[in-house]
Design an enzyme around this catalytic site. Structure first.
Site, PDB file in Angstrom:
ATOM      1  N   GLN A  35       0.831  -1.208   0.000  1.00 12.52           N
ATOM      2  CA  GLN A  35       0.000   0.000   0.000  1.00 12.52           C
ATOM      3  C   GLN A  35       0.865   1.256   0.000  1.00 12.52           C
ATOM      4  O   GLN A  35       0.559   2.237  -0.681  1.00 12.52           O
ATOM      5  CB  GLN A  35      -0.925  -0.011   1.224  1.00 12.52           C
ATOM      6  CG  GLN A  35      -2.019  -1.076   1.159  1.00 12.52           C
ATOM      7  CD  GLN A  35      -2.764  -1.203   2.480  1.00 12.52           C
ATOM      8  OE1 GLN A  35      -2.154  -1.375   3.538  1.00 12.52           O
ATOM      9  NE2 GLN A  35      -4.076  -1.119   2.432  1.00 12.52           N
ATOM     10  N   LYS A 115      24.582   2.846  23.450  1.00 14.11           N
ATOM     11  CA  LYS A 115      25.619   3.395  22.578  1.00 14.11           C
ATOM     12  C   LYS A 115      25.626   2.570  21.293  1.00 14.11           C
ATOM     13  O   LYS A 115      26.247   1.516  21.206  1.00 14.11           O
ATOM     14  CB  LYS A 115      26.990   3.353  23.253  1.00 14.11           C
ATOM     15  CG  LYS A 115      28.056   4.097  22.468  1.00 14.11           C
ATOM     16  CD  LYS A 115      29.370   4.140  23.209  1.00 14.11           C
ATOM     17  CE  LYS A 115      30.387   4.986  22.442  1.00 14.11           C
ATOM     18  NZ  LYS A 115      30.616   4.515  21.054  1.00 14.11           N
TER      19      LYS A 115
END
Length: 421
Positions: A35, A115
């Site tokens: 879609q 991190k």
């Protein structure tokens, strides 16, 4: 009655931006890929028919047609300093004591973030439009990589909302998921091209490509975690800043928590490492930072690093080996845990022959099969775990693993806890 082309084009652009945000920022897509592709194709068709209506922030303009001749260097308006690193809790606590002394006993809120192991980037918006993206470079001057950052689906070409800052510079990390690396290596092998060893080097290399079409093929992503030069932001602390940029359509770093004491932040660090196997991207540590912007300003920086942030890192070791079997263990509480039996491999000076697979969902998500060649990782004190399957090495049609339905110890039927894994 059909809409005028300009009105339909604007509506399509807004729809696509909305669905980009639902997919990349909120991780809650509302439509299928098919879609979405149909919306984008309709917009491309209309813009092809009416080229005078093409705008630089249109979703169709993510990938440029021509390579840039070279990377130009641009000075950062606010330096991108490196972060002080620590590798043990004693060093981490000493950093906290030093910070408390500098703030003369003020209460401090501490933020803990992942991190992400990728490539640092600074992304600049002016009046809501993406105008520039730079590498960290030497911290003072970075390379202009705007042409490549525009290809990253996470990065909106125009910020959401009517009231956006006049200037917004976000710092973040460009990364690649492990599953996308697996798919890319399968394509590379099929084409007889070089395979890639890890996501970090691939992301960093792609950012410096002159041809944005190559970068677009890498399917890179971005997490935003820092503030650079800004004019008109509302946030006065880090947690509010992450919420603010999310409202603009930018993807903030996930799993961020804020604590009123450093001890609580450290305890969280010890707990969250147990969840890292759930992630589809590489993490090489945690970042602890002062939440309040005014306190950050007073703390300032050394010539190399800000005094309000520290990285708690761990050494990482990886090796490739073969999955020989998958067995299950029964815990004291009756929990069933799958364990990978591996061809012995050397990691950090020790021989690794087993690794936890954690649960059935992880086996299915990573598509781990007996006989596969796998990448096993050990990071610090964390038990070894399987990072990914090297699917390009899968020579035969290996059967998918079927989790046992009965307890191997007593034969009782296994039951999944509601909401559990």
């Amino acid at each position: 009655m059909s809409k005028p082309p300009q009105a339909e084009i604007e509506q399509l652009r807004e729809e696509i931006r909305y669905h980009d945000r639902k997919y990349y920022v909120e991780a809650a897509p509302e439509i299928s890929d098919l879609q979405y592709d149909r919306l984008l194709q309709r917009l491309q068709d209309l813009e092809a028919e009416h080229p005078e209506l093409i705008a630089p922030d249109s979703p169709t303009q993510r990938v440029g047609d021509q390579p840039v001749p070279e990377l130009t260097q641009v000075e950062h308006r606010v330096p991108m300093l490196s972060i002080e690193n620590t590798y043990n809790l004693d060093e981490l606590r000493e950093f906290a004591r030093r910070t408390s002394r500098l703030l003369a006993g003020e209460p401090i809120e501490w933020v803990v973030e992942l991190k992400v192991d990728g490539a640092a980037v600074a992304i600049v918006y002016e009046d809501g439009l993406l105008t520039r993206a730079l590498t960290r470079g030497n911290g003072v001057v970075g390379d202009d990589i705007t042409h490549n950052v525009r290809t990253i689906g996470d990065v909106p070409l125009r910020l959401s909302g009517r009231q956006v800052p006049r200037v917004l510079e976000v710092r973040g990390e460009v990364y690649m998921t492990n599953s996308d690396l697996v798919a890319l290596n399968e394509r590379q092998q099929a084409a007889g091209l070089t395979l890639y060893a890890n996501t970090r080097n691939l992301a960093a290399g792609a950012m410096r490509m002159l041809d944005p079409r190559i970068c677009a093929d890498r399917r890179l992503r971005v997490f935003c975690h820092g503030v650079g030069y800004c004019e008109g932001i509302q946030a006065t602390n880090h947690m509010d800043f992450l919420r603010e940029i999310a409202a603009y359509g930018l993807p903030p770093t996930p799993l961020v928590e804020c604590f009123t004491t450093f001890d609580a932040a450290v305890e969280h660090c010890e707990q969250i490492v147990e969840r890292l196997h759930e992630l589809d991207f590489e993490v090489d540590g945690l970042v602890l930072k002062v939440n309040d912007f005014a306190q950050r300003q007073r703390l300032g920086a050394t010539s190399k690093s800000p005094r309000w942030v520290v990285a708690y890192k761990w050494e990482k070791w990886e090796a490739t080996t073969r999955m020989l079997a998958i067995n299950v263990q029964v815990g004291k509480t009756g929990t069933i845990t799958p364990v990978a039996e591996l061809e012995p491999v050397q990691l950090a000076g020790t021989t690794v022959s087993r690794a936890s697979l954690h649960n059935a969902e992880e086996i299915e998500r990573k598509d781990i099969r007996v006989g596969d060649v796998v990448v096993v990782e050990k990071a610090g004190k964390i038990i070894p775990h399987i990072v990914r399957v090297e699917k390009h090495e899968r020579q035969t049609d290996l059967p998918a693993y079927r989790f046992p339905r009965k307890c191997p110890a007593c034969g009782t039927g296994l039951v999944k806890d509601e909401g559990g894994v």
